[in-house]
Scaffold this active site. Structure first.
Site, PDB file in Angstrom:
ATOM      1  N   ASN A  16       0.830  -1.208   0.000  1.00 19.38           N
ATOM      2  CA  ASN A  16       0.000   0.000   0.000  1.00 19.38           C
ATOM      3  C   ASN A  16       0.867   1.262   0.000  1.00 19.38           C
ATOM      4  OD1 ASN A  16      -3.048  -0.500   0.147  1.00 19.38           O
ATOM      5  ND2 ASN A  16      -2.229  -2.056   1.543  1.00 19.38           N
ATOM      6  N   ASN A 109      -6.614   4.748   7.798  1.00 16.03           N
ATOM      7  CA  ASN A 109      -6.243   3.324   7.757  1.00 16.03           C
ATOM      8  C   ASN A 109      -6.909   2.654   6.559  1.00 16.03           C
ATOM      9  OD1 ASN A 109      -5.105   0.855   8.805  1.00 16.03           O
ATOM     10  ND2 ASN A 109      -7.130   0.284   9.553  1.00 16.03           N
ATOM     11  N   HIS A 111      -8.218  -1.135   5.498  1.00 15.29           N
ATOM     12  CA  HIS A 111      -8.520  -2.430   6.127  1.00 15.29           C
ATOM     13  C   HIS A 111      -9.154  -3.360   5.091  1.00 15.29           C
ATOM     14  CE1 HIS A 111      -9.360  -5.211   9.364  1.00 15.29           C
ATOM     15  NE2 HIS A 111     -10.548  -5.393   8.811  1.00 15.29           N
ATOM     16  N   ASP A 143      -9.831   5.827  15.079  1.00 18.59           N
ATOM     17  CA  ASP A 143     -10.149   6.275  16.431  1.00 18.59           C
ATOM     18  C   ASP A 143      -9.555   5.274  17.416  1.00 18.59           C
ATOM     19  OD1 ASP A 143     -11.850   4.110  16.522  1.00 18.59           O
ATOM     20  OD2 ASP A 143     -13.700   5.291  16.507  1.00 18.59           O
TER      21      ASP A 143
HETATM   22  C1  GRF Z   1      -3.191  -4.976   3.837  1.00 15.85           C
HETATM   23  O1  GRF Z   1      -4.087  -6.011   3.527  1.00 15.85           O
HETATM   24  C2  GRF Z   1      -3.860  -3.959   4.729  1.00 15.85           C
HETATM   25  O2  GRF Z   1      -5.198  -3.750   4.433  1.00 15.85           O
HETATM   26  C3  GRF Z   1      -3.744  -4.618   6.065  1.00 15.85           C
HETATM   27  O3  GRF Z   1      -2.475  -5.199   6.078  1.00 15.85           O
HETATM   28  C4  GRF Z   1      -2.075  -5.471   4.731  1.00 15.85           C
HETATM   29  C5  GRF Z   1      -0.791  -4.740   4.498  1.00 15.85           C
HETATM   30  O4  GRF Z   1      -0.261  -4.992   3.219  1.00 15.85           O
HETATM   31  N1  GRF Z   1      -3.981  -3.661   7.123  1.00 15.85           N
HETATM   32  P1  GRF Z   1       0.957  -4.127   2.688  1.00 15.85           P
HETATM   33  O5  GRF Z   1       2.005  -4.134   3.796  1.00 15.85           O
HETATM   34  O6  GRF Z   1       0.456  -2.750   2.387  1.00 15.85           O
HETATM   35  O7  GRF Z   1       1.437  -4.838   1.467  1.00 15.85           O
END
Ligand code: GRF
Length: 240
Positions: A16, A109, A111, A143
């Protein structure tokens, strides 16, 4: 609108984070990543940041007496680096009021489920175990709870026959990358509105002015909505 000065918190792979860096480099997101902070040393996300010339910091959480002292150190580093928004991109720690009060309504965030379903760890396996036919991903403000903060945008992703945890996670991940970048670009455009709770003890709500933040599924599972074309569900794979 001023561009966003981001601090990105990671604990691992950092795909990400990579989506954010790629979007900035391509001119699709008006932002700068001021600091990438990891609570785990040696993770892939740190290497991604270094390749992009972004300052990094490792704060091993075990070296701190408690969560508040870890959060104090993280806030100090982020401020020093000039970050005024924080993105949790696979950051596997809960943040305390020490952190959240330093960046009020400015911690975002991603998720991998349609919250409030399947908060916490391994949301993809939770979805499979429950037998849902549609899951997805959510971008929300953070939060004090676990994945409970005001929702900004969601994208639906189908669960297909024969999916295992990794196949489903890979399909969701492509949408995570697109949704996170799009949500940040909406924030950079000044579209975010946060409404305080209507009554004491109630929930704050967030909205994004002027865009459709519900990314649905059209026939065949193709994403339909504001997030852009992320391909047919049968052809997506592991993200960057
Ligand atoms: C992703 O699935 C994110 O939604 C979750 O942890 C994972 C992290 O993946 N919170 P990356 O480290 O961004 O590849």
């Amino acid at each position: 609108m001023p561009s966003l000065d981001l601090g990105v918190l990671i604990s691992g792979r950092g795909s990400n984070l990579q989506a954010i860096l790629d979007a900035i480099a391509a001119g699709r997101l008006d932002a700068r990543v001021r600091l990438v902070l990891s609570n785990q040393p040696g993770v892939e996300g740190l290497a991604r940041a270094e390749r992009a010339g972004i300052p990094t910091l490792v704060l091993p959480h075990k070296g701190f007496a408690d969560r508040h002292s870890f959060d104090d150190a993280a806030v100090a580093a982020l401020r020093e680096a000039g970050a005024d928004w924080v993105v949790l991109a696979g950051f596997m720690r809960l943040l305390t009021s020490t952190f959240l009060d330093a960046f009020p309504h400015r911690v975002v965030n991603i998720h991998p489920s349609l919250l409030p379903s399947f908060p916490g760890v391994d949301a993809q396996q939770q979805a499979l175990s429950h037998g849902v036919r549609i899951t997805g991903c959510t971008v929300h403000l953070v939060d004090a709870g676990t994945d409970t903060g005001p929702i900004l945008a969601q994208a639906a992703v189908p669960v297909l026959d024969g999916d295992d945890r990794d196949a489903l996670a890979a399909r969701i991940l492509v949408h995570e990358h697109a949704l996170l970048v799009r949500a940040l670009s909406w924030i950079a455009e000044g579209r975010l509105r946060v409404e305080p709770p209507a009554a004491p003890g109630g929930r704050a709500r967030a909205s994004i002015a002027g865009v459709d933040t519900a990314i649905g599924l059209a026939q065949g599972g193709r994403a339909r909505g504001n997030v852009g074309d992320v391909g047919d569900v049968g052809e997506v794979g592991e993200g960057a």
